[in-house]
Design a protein around this motif. Structure first.
Motif, PDB file in Angstrom:
ATOM      1  N   HIS A   1       0.828  -1.199   0.000  1.00  0.00           N
ATOM      2  CA  HIS A   1       0.000   0.000   0.000  1.00  0.00           C
ATOM      3  C   HIS A   1       0.865   1.252   0.000  1.00  0.00           C
ATOM      4  O   HIS A   1       1.872   1.322   0.705  1.00  0.00           O
ATOM      5  CB  HIS A   1      -0.904   0.024   1.242  1.00  0.00           C
ATOM      6  N   HIS A   2       0.423   2.242  -0.765  1.00  0.00           N
ATOM      7  CA  HIS A   2       1.092   3.541  -0.768  1.00  0.00           C
ATOM      8  C   HIS A   2       0.060   4.650  -0.647  1.00  0.00           C
ATOM      9  O   HIS A   2      -1.113   4.461  -0.966  1.00  0.00           O
ATOM     10  CB  HIS A   2       1.946   3.717  -2.032  1.00  0.00           C
ATOM     11  N   CYS A   3       0.510   5.800  -0.181  1.00  0.00           N
ATOM     12  CA  CYS A   3      -0.359   6.967  -0.073  1.00  0.00           C
ATOM     13  C   CYS A   3      -0.768   7.416  -1.470  1.00  0.00           C
ATOM     14  O   CYS A   3       0.073   7.536  -2.364  1.00  0.00           O
ATOM     15  CB  CYS A   3       0.363   8.091   0.667  1.00  0.00           C
ATOM     16  N   ALA A   4      -2.044   7.684  -1.643  1.00  0.00           N
ATOM     17  CA  ALA A   4      -2.562   8.104  -2.939  1.00  0.00           C
ATOM     18  C   ALA A   4      -2.062   9.489  -3.345  1.00  0.00           C
ATOM     19  O   ALA A   4      -2.051   9.818  -4.522  1.00  0.00           O
ATOM     20  CB  ALA A   4      -4.089   8.098  -2.927  1.00  0.00           C
ATOM     21  N   THR A   5      -1.616  10.286  -2.375  1.00  0.00           N
ATOM     22  CA  THR A   5      -1.163  11.638  -2.690  1.00  0.00           C
ATOM     23  C   THR A   5       0.343  11.708  -2.921  1.00  0.00           C
ATOM     24  O   THR A   5       0.805  12.122  -3.973  1.00  0.00           O
ATOM     25  CB  THR A   5      -1.560  12.619  -1.565  1.00  0.00           C
ATOM     26  N   CYS A   6       1.136  11.277  -1.933  1.00  0.00           N
ATOM     27  CA  CYS A   6       2.591  11.467  -2.033  1.00  0.00           C
ATOM     28  C   CYS A   6       3.340  10.210  -2.472  1.00  0.00           C
ATOM     29  O   CYS A   6       4.514  10.281  -2.793  1.00  0.00           O
ATOM     30  CB  CYS A   6       3.164  11.983  -0.712  1.00  0.00           C
ATOM     31  N   GLY A   7       2.691   9.054  -2.475  1.00  0.00           N
ATOM     32  CA  GLY A   7       3.294   7.829  -2.988  1.00  0.00           C
ATOM     33  C   GLY A   7       4.129   7.031  -2.007  1.00  0.00           C
ATOM     34  O   GLY A   7       4.661   5.987  -2.368  1.00  0.00           O
ATOM     35  N   CYS A   8       4.268   7.483  -0.763  1.00  0.00           N
ATOM     36  CA  CYS A   8       5.061   6.736   0.223  1.00  0.00           C
ATOM     37  C   CYS A   8       4.465   5.358   0.475  1.00  0.00           C
ATOM     38  O   CYS A   8       3.255   5.216   0.647  1.00  0.00           O
ATOM     39  CB  CYS A   8       5.124   7.483   1.558  1.00  0.00           C
ATOM     40  N   ILE A   9       5.332   4.344   0.502  1.00  0.00           N
ATOM     41  CA  ILE A   9       4.906   2.988   0.844  1.00  0.00           C
ATOM     42  C   ILE A   9       4.635   2.961   2.342  1.00  0.00           C
ATOM     43  O   ILE A   9       5.520   3.252   3.148  1.00  0.00           O
ATOM     44  CB  ILE A   9       5.997   1.958   0.488  1.00  0.00           C
TER      45      ILE A   9
END
Length: 121
Positions: free
Chosen positions: A71-79
């Motif tokens: 899973h990653h953040c939909a905004t910044c892409g961090c896993i």
């Protein structure tokens, strides 16, 4: 559980936040996904780690055998974490600790997810 036993983490933009009890070890895996993500995985029973906000703001990515969803953040892409698809297993990326010193002193185990599926240390 005392607050000093909890590690609070967030993605870069702050949309996803979670807490996890300080684990006895972290895993650094060298599989093709984890080595690219650069994550340090902390494990916790699902009833102990909790999202403070944004669990529904993560986007899953299933690869290969589709046994794990990264899973990653939909905004910044961090896993942020991975979730097992056949069970409740999940691990959180503790490189996202709000205070990087929170993981100081935790043993980091090297896992060979690329070949032997054993610990290298």
């Amino acid at each position: 559980m005392p607050d000093d036993d909890l590690i609070t983490c967030s993605c870069l933009c702050g949309a996803v936040r979670f807490q996890i009890p300080r684990p006895p070890k972290l895993n650094s895996c060298n599989c093709s996904a984890c080595r690219r993500y650069g994550a340090l995985w902390g494990y916790s029973p699902p009833t102990h780690a909790r999202f403070l906000q944004g669990e529904d703001h993560t986007v899953p990515y299933l690869r290969g055998e589709k046994s794990l969803a990264f899973h990653h953040c939909a905004t910044c892409g961090c896993i942020t974490h991975w979730q097992g698809q056949a069970d409740d297993n999940r691990a959180f990326n503790l490189r996202l600790a709000d205070d990087p010193r929170a993981i100081d002193g935790i043993r980091i185990r090297q896992f060979d997810g690329a070949d032997s599926w054993t610990f290298l240390d």
